[in-house]
Every structure is written in C-alpha cells, then in structure tokens.
Scaffold this active site. Structure first.
Site, mmCIF file in Angstrom:
data_model
loop_
_atom_site.group_PDB
_atom_site.id
_atom_site.type_symbol
_atom_site.label_atom_id
_atom_site.label_comp_id
_atom_site.label_asym_id
_atom_site.label_seq_id
_atom_site.Cartn_x
_atom_site.Cartn_y
_atom_site.Cartn_z
ATOM 1 N N ASN A 78 1.403 -2.354 -4.712
ATOM 2 C CA ASN A 78 1.659 -1.772 -3.525
ATOM 3 C C ASN A 78 2.691 -2.321 -2.783
ATOM 4 O O ASN A 78 3.732 -1.570 -1.856
ATOM 5 C CB ASN A 78 0.426 -1.917 -2.425
ATOM 6 N N TYR A 144 16.341 3.328 -1.997
ATOM 7 C CA TYR A 144 14.921 3.254 -1.892
ATOM 8 C C TYR A 144 14.175 4.583 -2.684
ATOM 9 O O TYR A 144 13.317 4.381 -3.627
ATOM 10 C CB TYR A 144 14.451 3.729 -0.363
ATOM 11 N N GLY A 179 1.832 3.854 11.633
ATOM 12 C CA GLY A 179 0.789 2.620 11.732
ATOM 13 C C GLY A 179 0.907 1.533 11.032
ATOM 14 O O GLY A 179 0.197 0.597 10.910
HETATM 15 P P1 NDP Z 1 4.325 -2.446 5.435
HETATM 16 O O1 NDP Z 1 5.736 -2.807 5.750
HETATM 17 O O2 NDP Z 1 3.271 -2.426 6.454
HETATM 18 O O3 NDP Z 1 3.510 -3.363 4.073
HETATM 19 C C1 NDP Z 1 4.333 -3.656 3.029
HETATM 20 C C2 NDP Z 1 3.401 -4.958 2.356
HETATM 21 O O4 NDP Z 1 4.373 -5.375 1.453
HETATM 22 C C3 NDP Z 1 3.372 -6.076 3.372
HETATM 23 O O5 NDP Z 1 2.011 -6.470 3.124
HETATM 24 C C4 NDP Z 1 4.260 -7.221 2.767
HETATM 25 O O6 NDP Z 1 3.941 -8.583 3.180
HETATM 26 C C5 NDP Z 1 4.420 -6.813 1.383
HETATM 27 N N1 NDP Z 1 5.679 -7.446 0.830
HETATM 28 C C6 NDP Z 1 6.927 -7.027 1.261
HETATM 29 N N2 NDP Z 1 7.712 -7.821 0.290
HETATM 30 C C7 NDP Z 1 6.980 -8.744 -0.503
HETATM 31 C C8 NDP Z 1 7.184 -9.467 -1.498
HETATM 32 N N3 NDP Z 1 8.428 -9.724 -1.873
HETATM 33 N N4 NDP Z 1 6.117 -10.062 -1.963
HETATM 34 C C9 NDP Z 1 4.941 -9.891 -1.671
HETATM 35 N N5 NDP Z 1 4.569 -9.031 -0.783
HETATM 36 C C10 NDP Z 1 5.570 -8.450 -0.199
HETATM 37 O O7 NDP Z 1 4.587 -1.100 4.343
HETATM 38 P P2 NDP Z 1 3.512 0.117 3.803
HETATM 39 O O8 NDP Z 1 2.002 -0.394 3.938
HETATM 40 O O9 NDP Z 1 3.762 1.466 4.770
HETATM 41 O O10 NDP Z 1 3.821 0.351 2.396
HETATM 42 C C11 NDP Z 1 3.454 0.044 1.351
HETATM 43 C C12 NDP Z 1 3.893 0.457 0.170
HETATM 44 O O11 NDP Z 1 4.052 2.060 0.421
HETATM 45 C C13 NDP Z 1 5.413 0.276 -0.122
HETATM 46 O O12 NDP Z 1 5.557 -0.005 -1.516
HETATM 47 C C14 NDP Z 1 6.201 1.546 0.400
HETATM 48 O O13 NDP Z 1 7.461 1.609 -0.172
HETATM 49 C C15 NDP Z 1 5.120 2.816 0.278
HETATM 50 N N6 NDP Z 1 5.124 3.646 0.940
HETATM 51 C C16 NDP Z 1 5.238 3.814 2.366
HETATM 52 C C17 NDP Z 1 5.167 4.763 3.006
HETATM 53 C C18 NDP Z 1 5.140 5.177 4.439
HETATM 54 O O14 NDP Z 1 5.698 5.998 5.079
HETATM 55 N N7 NDP Z 1 4.736 3.944 5.247
HETATM 56 C C19 NDP Z 1 5.236 6.330 2.265
HETATM 57 C C20 NDP Z 1 5.083 6.027 0.858
HETATM 58 C C21 NDP Z 1 5.190 5.091 0.146
HETATM 59 P P3 NDP Z 1 4.513 -9.813 3.480
HETATM 60 O O15 NDP Z 1 5.766 -9.603 4.307
HETATM 61 O O16 NDP Z 1 3.609 -10.847 4.154
HETATM 62 O O17 NDP Z 1 5.122 -10.320 2.009
HETATM 63 C C1 8X3 Z 2 8.143 6.502 2.494
HETATM 64 C C2 8X3 Z 2 8.155 7.590 2.875
HETATM 65 O O1 8X3 Z 2 9.915 9.541 3.612
HETATM 66 O O2 8X3 Z 2 10.274 7.346 4.493
HETATM 67 O O3 8X3 Z 2 8.196 6.157 1.000
HETATM 68 O O4 8X3 Z 2 10.883 7.871 2.121
HETATM 69 S S1 8X3 Z 2 9.885 8.043 3.210
#
Ligand code: NDP
Ligand code: 8X3
Length: 247
Positions: A78, A144, A179
């Site tokens: 994730n 991205y 969120g």
């Molecule tokens: P957040 O930014 O809330 O969470 C991202 C997580 O990734 C954090 O726990 C962060 O922890 C961790 N992280 C980032 N870089 C690293 C690293 N180098 N090593 C280990 N951990 C890392 O984002 P979301 O929960 O929204 O996103 C989670 C995933 O879902 C991502 O892959 C994102 O691309 C994807 N996504 C998000 C969407 C959205 O609209 N929010 C929609 C679709 C997909 P820490 O900084 O403590 O390392």
């Molecule tokens: C995160 C959703 O629409 O910001 O993957 O790319 S969007």
C-alpha cells in the site's frame, strides 16, 4: 492464525487495513517510516520501521521478522504517494523519481522478499494498491498514473507467474479517497490546497478501501479477485479534451 504484512500503515488506507485485519483476529505487521504513528495502531499490531525504497533494508527486515510473524500469508503493498500536479514539462524530476522509487521499486522489493515463502507454503495473497489513475489519465497525473499502471500490470503478470502455486494476487484501484495524507503529501504540505480537492463532494474513505481489501482476501481459496476499481458516486468520467483554438 493469518499473518498480514501491510506497508504504509502509519496513515490513511494502510492504517485502516491494519486495523481491519487486526479486528478480524489476524497477526499484523505494520510498516512505514514514522514509528510514533505505527505505535498508535495499538499493541495488537507489530510495528516495523522501514523505508520501502531501501532494497537491502526491506530484505533484511522481512528476513528478521520474529518466528511468530515470519510466515506472511497476506502482503498488502500500500505504501505510495503522489508528488506534484504540474504538467510534465514543468514537473520536478525529483518528484518523479520519488514516485517511481516508492510506488514501483518499493512494491517490487517487498513482493520479491515475501513471495518465495508464500510459494513454498503453497498459499498466500499479494494485494497491491493501484489507482484509477492507472487507467484514466488526467492533467498532472503523468508519472503518478504511470506508476499505478505499473502496479496493475505487475499484478496481472504475477498471476501468470504464480499459476499453480496457490498464491493469489489482487489489485485494488480506488478513485478519490479523502481523510488521508495523500493530497497533503502531493502538494508538499499545503493542507489548504489539499482540502480543496475534496471540497463539496463526498469522497471514499480509507475504511471503504480497507473493506475492499478485506473482502478480496476473505473469498474462498479457489477464488482470485483480479482487480477491484471503486470510486465515490460523486466522481465519474468527462469527455476528451479538444483543442479548438483558431490556427
Ligand atoms: P497516505 O499519505 O495517508 O499514506 C501513505 C502511507 O505510505 C503512509 O503510511 C506513509 O508512511 C507510507 N509511505 C510513504 N513512503 C513510504 C516509504 N518510502 N516507505 C514506507 N512507507 C512509506 O496516503 P493514502 O492512504 O491515501 O494512500 C495509500 C496508497 O493508496 C498509496 O499507494 C496511494 O498512491 C494510493 N491511492 C490513494 C488514493 C487517494 O485518493 N487517497 C486513491 C487511490 C490510490 P510514512 O510517511 O510514515 O513512511
Ligand atoms: C489517487 C487518486 O485521482 O488523485 O490515486 O489520482 S487520483
């Protein structure tokens, strides 16, 4: 008891996924870089401070898991991020590299470390978090979206390689989810700009995504959910852009 390894568990989806599996009675290893945030997940979860971009550290950390948590049944890749929303010709190359290193390299490092054990045990499930950005381009999505297309295609190719091993692979592709820290990270800490992304609409929540992950894993062993794409009702598709400027 099932052992689940969740990357990016200090925030957003990862924290919700870790909580969802812990609530269902699984052993959970929660990995991210921020130790204090992992500790907040509670004593049911084993925190693992790890930067998934560090190839050697990923291999060493998974090798050094305590015997109680060493046999990973479910890997949830994730950890990931977007940086910037500039068009390609104005984008920051460091941002592009950071997305590739985290979303692609980090994901393959974790997968490579965990897969041999799953295959040897004849069971396991890799759940990769992709995005609708893999399929639907948008201005500023450039690298991205490309990293998430990698995640989807890697997931499908893993299925081919793992044919006959009993190991399952799922790619979960959410649209807009509010969120979480996603947009704050994308805009370099600008919380106001991040809030604008979700203003006046109801996005998905991290719990919605965690439920999709949990559902895909909870299917009977003969069922492989290849891909789940989910969006908020408030998000849909627009027509192609057409440049009608006089020439
Ligand atoms: P957040 O930014 O809330 O969470 C991202 C997580 O990734 C954090 O726990 C962060 O922890 C961790 N992280 C980032 N870089 C690293 C690293 N180098 N090593 C280990 N951990 C890392 O984002 P979301 O929960 O929204 O996103 C989670 C995933 O879902 C991502 O892959 C994102 O691309 C994807 N996504 C998000 C969407 C959205 O609209 N929010 C929609 C679709 C997909 P820490 O900084 O403590 O390392
Ligand atoms: C995160 C959703 O629409 O910001 O993957 O790319 S969007």
């Amino acid at each position: 008891m099932t052992t689940v390894f969740v990357t990016g568990a200090s925030s957003g989806f990862g924290a919700a996924i870790a909580r969802r599996f812990a609530a269902a009675g699984a052993r959970v290893v929660a990995c991210a870089r921020r130790a204090d945030r992992l500790a907040a997940l509670g004593s049911d979860v084993l925190p693992l401070v790890l930067d998934v971009r560090d190839r050697a550290a990923v291999a060493a950390a998974i090798e050094a898991l305590p015997p109680s948590h060493a046999d990973i049944d479910i890997l949830v890749n994730n950890a990931g991020l977007a940086r910037g929303l500039e068009p390609a010709h104005r984008a920051d190359l460091d941002d592009w590299e950071r997305m590739l290193d985290t979303n692609c390299r980090g994901l393959i490092y974790c997968t490579h470390a965990v897969l041999p054990g799953m295959v040897a045990r004849g069971r396991g499930h890799v759940v990769n978090i992709g995005s609708t950005a893999a399929t639907y381009p948008y201005p500023g999505g450039n690298v991205y979206g490309a990293t998430k297309a990698f995640v989807r295609q890697f997931s499908l190719n893993l299925r081919s390689d793992l044919h006959g091993t009993g190991v399952r692979v799922t790619c979960i592709e959410p649209g807009m989810v509010g969120g979480t820290e996603f947009s704050v990270v994308r805009f370099g800490g600008d919380a106001e700009r991040a809030a604008q992304v979700y203003a006046g609409m109801e996005p998905l929540t991290a719990d919605d995504v965690a439920e999709a992950v949990y559902w895909s894993v909870a299917q009977p062993p003969h069922v492989n959910v290849n891909t789940i794409e989910l969006m908020p009702v408030a998000q849909s598709f627009a027509p192609f852009q057409v440049d009608r400027r006089p020439r």
